[in-house]
Design an enzyme around this catalytic site. Structure first.
Site, PDB file in Angstrom:
ATOM      1  N   HIS A 270       0.815  -1.220   0.000  1.00 33.16           N
ATOM      2  CA  HIS A 270       0.000   0.000   0.000  1.00 33.16           C
ATOM      3  C   HIS A 270       0.848   1.269   0.000  1.00 33.16           C
ATOM      4  O   HIS A 270       0.352   2.343  -0.339  1.00 33.16           O
ATOM      5  CB  HIS A 270      -0.978   0.003   1.185  1.00 33.16           C
ATOM      6  CG  HIS A 270      -0.364   0.324   2.520  1.00 33.16           C
ATOM      7  ND1 HIS A 270      -0.049  -0.649   3.440  1.00 33.16           N
ATOM      8  CD2 HIS A 270      -0.025   1.495   3.092  1.00 33.16           C
ATOM      9  CE1 HIS A 270       0.453  -0.081   4.526  1.00 33.16           C
ATOM     10  NE2 HIS A 270       0.478   1.228   4.330  1.00 33.16           N
TER      11      HIS A 270
ATOM     12  N   SER B 124       4.818   2.489   8.070  1.00 31.42           N
ATOM     13  CA  SER B 124       4.449   1.351   7.231  1.00 31.42           C
ATOM     14  C   SER B 124       5.615   0.911   6.347  1.00 31.42           C
ATOM     15  O   SER B 124       6.217   1.721   5.650  1.00 31.42           O
ATOM     16  CB  SER B 124       3.249   1.701   6.351  1.00 31.42           C
ATOM     17  OG  SER B 124       2.089   1.859   7.121  1.00 31.42           O
TER      18      SER B 124
ATOM     19  N   ASP C 115       0.108  -7.595   1.501  1.00 26.78           N
ATOM     20  CA  ASP C 115       0.526  -6.196   1.587  1.00 26.78           C
ATOM     21  C   ASP C 115       2.048  -6.063   1.628  1.00 26.78           C
ATOM     22  O   ASP C 115       2.597  -5.265   2.379  1.00 26.78           O
ATOM     23  CB  ASP C 115      -0.092  -5.502   2.802  1.00 26.78           C
ATOM     24  CG  ASP C 115      -0.067  -3.979   2.674  1.00 26.78           C
ATOM     25  OD1 ASP C 115       0.166  -3.481   1.562  1.00 26.78           O
ATOM     26  OD2 ASP C 115      -0.264  -3.287   3.697  1.00 26.78           O
TER      27      ASP C 115
END
Length: 341
Positions: A100, A205, A130
């Site tokens: 993402h 992230s 992901d």
């Protein structure tokens, strides 16, 4: 804002149907340098000493900045920027991050600990887990030492290194492992994640979650948000990532999964409908991979996908979710185009 999903072609589709059996196991050789952790040696790290862990891991975590082109009012285009983190897994420039972080981007730039900047190429990506694999053209990098997430326990030390807020690269936070198999749904996909109370913020992230010996045990993926929520961060266990690296490096996607072999778009408003030249809102085929199962089944650019196995589609995330269910046979129904007179 449009959601694009790329489905790599693998298994054939017959009459718009695709089947998958339960329990298929795909063993992959892990990317060699990712397994050995070239560059850093965990045996030189004194367990439990945060400063020692940071000394051996900080150079293996990078900042990631992205650019993407968006379409605004009256079809005008503008560039938006994003930020995240990544972990170096080989001396020659392979980097793990979250899918993402780099999805739908036109440019990805990696900044090393020494502030050197490199444009990165997206080698492979997997939306189901992901995870994405990047490559920068350089050598002599400090790679993270891969740990074994099956050996960690609740209460073990957890050290997160990343780029919170997109501008604080190299930030280190310490906590513990709070849970081992927390079921969390992110962007429509349910994953079993490590939970930690180490401080996690937007921009973390793709960064590393390390144990007390400086070994990479997870890749940070999310933080629960809310005015009264603190101390809830999540990471993808490294043992779930290791088997994917070889496929991502060699073919760009994870083999052995059901796939359509087509790119789709979610047309959710009048502006998007105008852009794509359609009159009805829904999920449309943007392109079909040559030789893919979707091409053999007859899917064409401009087709509107109305249902999978008689379940109506209302969003582009539905094909990804439904195709991941084992022992199911899915039939795509497309809206027939009217012939021009």
């Amino acid at each position: 804002f449009f959601f694009f999903f790329f489905f790599q072609a693998e298994d054939g589709i017959r009459d718009f149907c695709l089947s998958r059996g339960l329990g298929d196991v795909y063993k992959r050789q892990v990317y060699e340098s990712a397994s050995t952790g070239e560059g850093n040696q965990s045996e030189n790290v004194e367990a439990g000493t945060v400063s020692s862990v940071v000394k051996n891991t900080a150079d293996s975590v990078v900042e990631i900045r992205t650019e993407s082109v968006q379409t605004g009012n009256f079809l005008s285009q503008y560039v938006t920027q994003g930020a995240g983190s990544g972990v170096i897994i080989s001396q020659d420039g392979y980097i793990l991050t979250n899918n993402h972080v780099i999805a739908n981007t036109s440019k990805v730039t990696v900044t090393l600990k020494n502030e050197q900047k490199h444009e990165a190429k997206i080698i492979g990506r997997d939306s189901a887990t992901d995870i994405a694999l990047l490559k920068i053209e350089t050598t002599g990098l400090s790679a993270a030492v891969m740990g074994d997430s099956s050996q960690i326990s609740v209460g073990d030390t957890a050290i997160a290194v990343g780029n919170p807020l997109g501008q604080l690269g190299g930030t280190v936070t310490k906590g513990i492992i709070s849970a081992l198999d927390r079921e969390i749904t992110i962007n429509g996909s349910t994953m079993s994640l490590l939970q930690t109370d180490a401080s996690i913020n937007p921009g973390n992230s793709g960064g590393g979650l390390f144990n007390g010996k400086g070994e990479l045990v997870g890749v940070v993926v999310a933080k629960s948000s809310g005015a009264d929520i603190e101390g809830l961060g999540f990471a993808i266990p490294i043992n779930k990532i290791k088997p994917l690296i070889q496929d991502l490096a060699s073919v760009g996607y994870v083999q052995g999964r059901p796939a359509l072999g087509a790119t789709m778009v979610n047309v959710s408003d009048a502006q998007a409908a105008l852009q794509y030249g359609v009159t009805q809102l829904g999920v449309y085929v943007v392109s079909v991979n040559e030789g893919s199962g979707a091409a053999k089944a007859g899917l064409q650019k401009g087709d509107m996908v109305q249902a999978i196995d008689n379940l109506s589609l209302i969003h582009i995330s539905e094909p990804t979710r439904l195709l991941s269910i084992s022992y199911a046979v899915f039939c795509l129904k497309k809206k027939k185009k009217k012939k021009k007179k």
